[in-house]
Motif scaffolding. Structure first.
Motif, PDB file in Angstrom:
ATOM      1  N   LEU A   1       4.854 -59.329  33.039  1.00  0.00           N
ATOM      2  CA  LEU A   1       4.567 -60.041  31.789  1.00  0.00           C
ATOM      3  C   LEU A   1       5.160 -59.300  30.592  1.00  0.00           C
ATOM      4  CD1 LEU A   1       0.858 -61.040  32.513  1.00  0.00           C
ATOM      5  CD2 LEU A   1       2.754 -62.633  32.181  1.00  0.00           C
ATOM      6  N   VAL A   2       5.060 -57.980  30.601  1.00  0.00           N
ATOM      7  CA  VAL A   2       5.626 -57.181  29.522  1.00  0.00           C
ATOM      8  C   VAL A   2       7.147 -57.332  29.489  1.00  0.00           C
ATOM      9  CG1 VAL A   2       6.010 -54.830  28.691  1.00  0.00           C
ATOM     10  CG2 VAL A   2       3.748 -55.513  29.475  1.00  0.00           C
ATOM     11  N   LEU A   3       7.783 -57.283  30.658  1.00  0.00           N
ATOM     12  CA  LEU A   3       9.238 -57.416  30.714  1.00  0.00           C
ATOM     13  C   LEU A   3       9.690 -58.810  30.269  1.00  0.00           C
ATOM     14  CD1 LEU A   3       9.954 -55.555  34.079  1.00  0.00           C
ATOM     15  CD2 LEU A   3      10.480 -54.768  31.773  1.00  0.00           C
ATOM     16  N   ALA A   4       8.938 -59.828  30.648  1.00  0.00           N
ATOM     17  CA  ALA A   4       9.278 -61.183  30.230  1.00  0.00           C
ATOM     18  C   ALA A   4       9.196 -61.320  28.717  1.00  0.00           C
ATOM     19  CB  ALA A   4       8.364 -62.192  30.911  1.00  0.00           C
ATOM     20  N   GLU A   5       8.167 -60.741  28.129  1.00  0.00           N
ATOM     21  CA  GLU A   5       8.026 -60.791  26.668  1.00  0.00           C
ATOM     22  C   GLU A   5       9.156 -60.013  25.992  1.00  0.00           C
ATOM     23  OE1 GLU A   5       4.712 -59.823  23.177  1.00  0.00           O
ATOM     24  OE2 GLU A   5       4.170 -59.764  25.303  1.00  0.00           O
ATOM     25  N   THR A   6       9.567 -58.917  26.604  1.00  0.00           N
ATOM     26  CA  THR A   6      10.662 -58.122  26.054  1.00  0.00           C
ATOM     27  C   THR A   6      11.973 -58.916  26.051  1.00  0.00           C
ATOM     28  OG1 THR A   6       9.639 -56.073  26.830  1.00  0.00           O
ATOM     29  CG2 THR A   6      11.993 -55.989  26.300  1.00  0.00           C
ATOM     30  N   VAL A   7      12.233 -59.631  27.145  1.00  0.00           N
ATOM     31  CA  VAL A   7      13.441 -60.467  27.228  1.00  0.00           C
ATOM     32  C   VAL A   7      13.419 -61.516  26.125  1.00  0.00           C
ATOM     33  CG1 VAL A   7      14.687 -62.171  28.618  1.00  0.00           C
ATOM     34  CG2 VAL A   7      13.799 -60.089  29.688  1.00  0.00           C
ATOM     35  N   ASP A   8      12.252 -62.135  25.908  1.00  0.00           N
ATOM     36  CA  ASP A   8      12.125 -63.128  24.839  1.00  0.00           C
ATOM     37  C   ASP A   8      12.401 -62.513  23.467  1.00  0.00           C
ATOM     38  OD1 ASP A   8      11.592 -65.366  26.354  1.00  0.00           O
ATOM     39  OD2 ASP A   8       9.413 -65.130  26.268  1.00  0.00           O
ATOM     40  N   LEU A   9      11.839 -61.345  23.207  1.00  0.00           N
ATOM     41  CA  LEU A   9      11.990 -60.704  21.905  1.00  0.00           C
ATOM     42  C   LEU A   9      13.432 -60.275  21.642  1.00  0.00           C
ATOM     43  CD1 LEU A   9       8.757 -58.488  21.871  1.00  0.00           C
ATOM     44  CD2 LEU A   9       9.206 -60.523  20.475  1.00  0.00           C
ATOM     45  N   LEU A  10      14.125 -59.858  22.690  1.00  0.00           N
ATOM     46  CA  LEU A  10      15.500 -59.394  22.536  1.00  0.00           C
ATOM     47  C   LEU A  10      16.528 -60.523  22.643  1.00  0.00           C
ATOM     48  CD1 LEU A  10      15.379 -56.089  24.649  1.00  0.00           C
ATOM     49  CD2 LEU A  10      15.277 -56.335  22.144  1.00  0.00           C
ATOM     50  N   GLY A  11      16.069 -61.717  22.982  1.00  0.00           N
ATOM     51  CA  GLY A  11      17.003 -62.826  23.161  1.00  0.00           C
ATOM     52  C   GLY A  11      17.935 -62.614  24.344  1.00  0.00           C
ATOM     53  N   GLY A  12      17.395 -62.040  25.414  1.00  0.00           N
ATOM     54  CA  GLY A  12      18.230 -61.699  26.565  1.00  0.00           C
ATOM     55  C   GLY A  12      18.186 -62.696  27.696  1.00  0.00           C
ATOM     56  N   GLU A  13      17.946 -63.959  27.376  1.00  0.00           N
ATOM     57  CA  GLU A  13      17.805 -64.969  28.423  1.00  0.00           C
ATOM     58  C   GLU A  13      19.064 -65.090  29.295  1.00  0.00           C
ATOM     59  OE1 GLU A  13      17.138 -65.417  25.279  1.00  0.00           O
ATOM     60  OE2 GLU A  13      15.008 -65.964  25.105  1.00  0.00           O
ATOM     61  N   GLU A  14      20.234 -65.064  28.671  1.00  0.00           N
ATOM     62  CA  GLU A  14      21.473 -65.232  29.437  1.00  0.00           C
ATOM     63  C   GLU A  14      21.672 -64.080  30.416  1.00  0.00           C
ATOM     64  OE1 GLU A  14      26.286 -65.696  28.632  1.00  0.00           O
ATOM     65  OE2 GLU A  14      24.846 -66.122  27.033  1.00  0.00           O
ATOM     66  N   LYS A  15      21.417 -62.861  29.961  1.00  0.00           N
ATOM     67  CA  LYS A  15      21.544 -61.697  30.835  1.00  0.00           C
ATOM     68  C   LYS A  15      20.510 -61.746  31.954  1.00  0.00           C
ATOM     69  CE  LYS A  15      24.935 -59.557  28.794  1.00  0.00           C
ATOM     70  NZ  LYS A  15      26.245 -59.367  29.483  1.00  0.00           N
ATOM     71  N   ALA A  16      19.305 -62.230  31.622  1.00  0.00           N
ATOM     72  CA  ALA A  16      18.261 -62.336  32.633  1.00  0.00           C
ATOM     73  C   ALA A  16      18.661 -63.331  33.720  1.00  0.00           C
ATOM     74  CB  ALA A  16      16.946 -62.764  31.985  1.00  0.00           C
TER      75      ALA A  16
END
Length: 217
Positions: A103-118
């Motif tokens: 959950l923490v990592l998912a929130e981090t991806v959202d905050l950093l705008g890293g959806e494409e990399k994910a």
């Protein structure tokens, strides 16, 4: 892991209960006592006993409805039916808490705008999962990952979402990553005639597999 989780899992140590639970879970709908008994080859009274034990353990939920489908007089008495609960049970010895970190990592991806990399990472992970699977069969790979695949109208749907908790809190991110993961599996298996698409269905995984011919404009 809680003591309740451990006690719930211990109920499945009985082979009859395990067979009944597996049958009910695989149907994805309400299941009556007669149907469950016939499917597992046990007497109705024994099936009823074990099904109620599974309810007591929090693994199944019970309700009453008319199996005839008729309402009012002549519809018969409501029968007790069962279905798998949505609540997760996790047993880990010693206790681990991967859910919170995810959950923490998912929130981090959202905050950093890293959806494409994910999505790129998920696609590579899917390829690795497929490459390490013996036999190279899509349905078997999906089943091994907990998706509970089943066929419907020429497509493969997934009864279970292995990422349910994350999908509830971060649906856009998790569903797009799940789709990329499944696309990676197809690539790793060399499946050229099958495509993965998003087609959400209540209480099921959002990804569906179908023929690539049906997805040509």
């Amino acid at each position: 892991m809680t003591s309740d989780d451990l006690e719930s899992m211990s109920v499945l140590g009985d082979p009859v209960r395990r067979a009944l639970y597996r049958f009910v879970a695989e149907q994805g709908r309400d299941v009556g006592r007669n149907e469950a008994a016939e499917a597992t080859g046990v007497q109705r009274t024994l099936a009823a006993h074990h099904l109620d034990k599974l309810v007591d353990a929090g693994l199944l939920e019970a309700s009453f409805r008319r199996l005839s489908g008729k309402a009012g007089p002549g519809g018969g008495r409501p029968a007790k039916v069962y279905r798998r609960v949505r609540e997760e049970r996790i047993v880990s010895l010693p206790p681990r808490d991967y859910r919170t970190l995810a959950l923490v990592l998912a929130e981090t991806v959202d905050l950093l705008g890293g959806e494409e990399k994910a999505e790129e990472a998920a696609r590579r992970a899917g390829e690795r999962l497929a490459a390490g699977a013996a036999g190279g069969d899509l349905v078997e790979v999906l089943r091994a990952r907990g998706y509970e695949p089943y066929e419907e109208d020429g497509r493969v749907r997934l009864r279970n979402c292995p990422f349910h908790v994350l999908a509830d809190s971060h649906p856009l991110l998790v569903c797009s990553m799940n789709l990329a993961l499944c696309e990676g599996m197809l690539a790793g298996l060399g499946e050229t005639g099958v495509v993965a698409t998003l087609d959400p269905s209540p209480e099921e995984c959002c990804v569906v597999f179908g023929s690539s011919k049906n997805n040509v404009d």
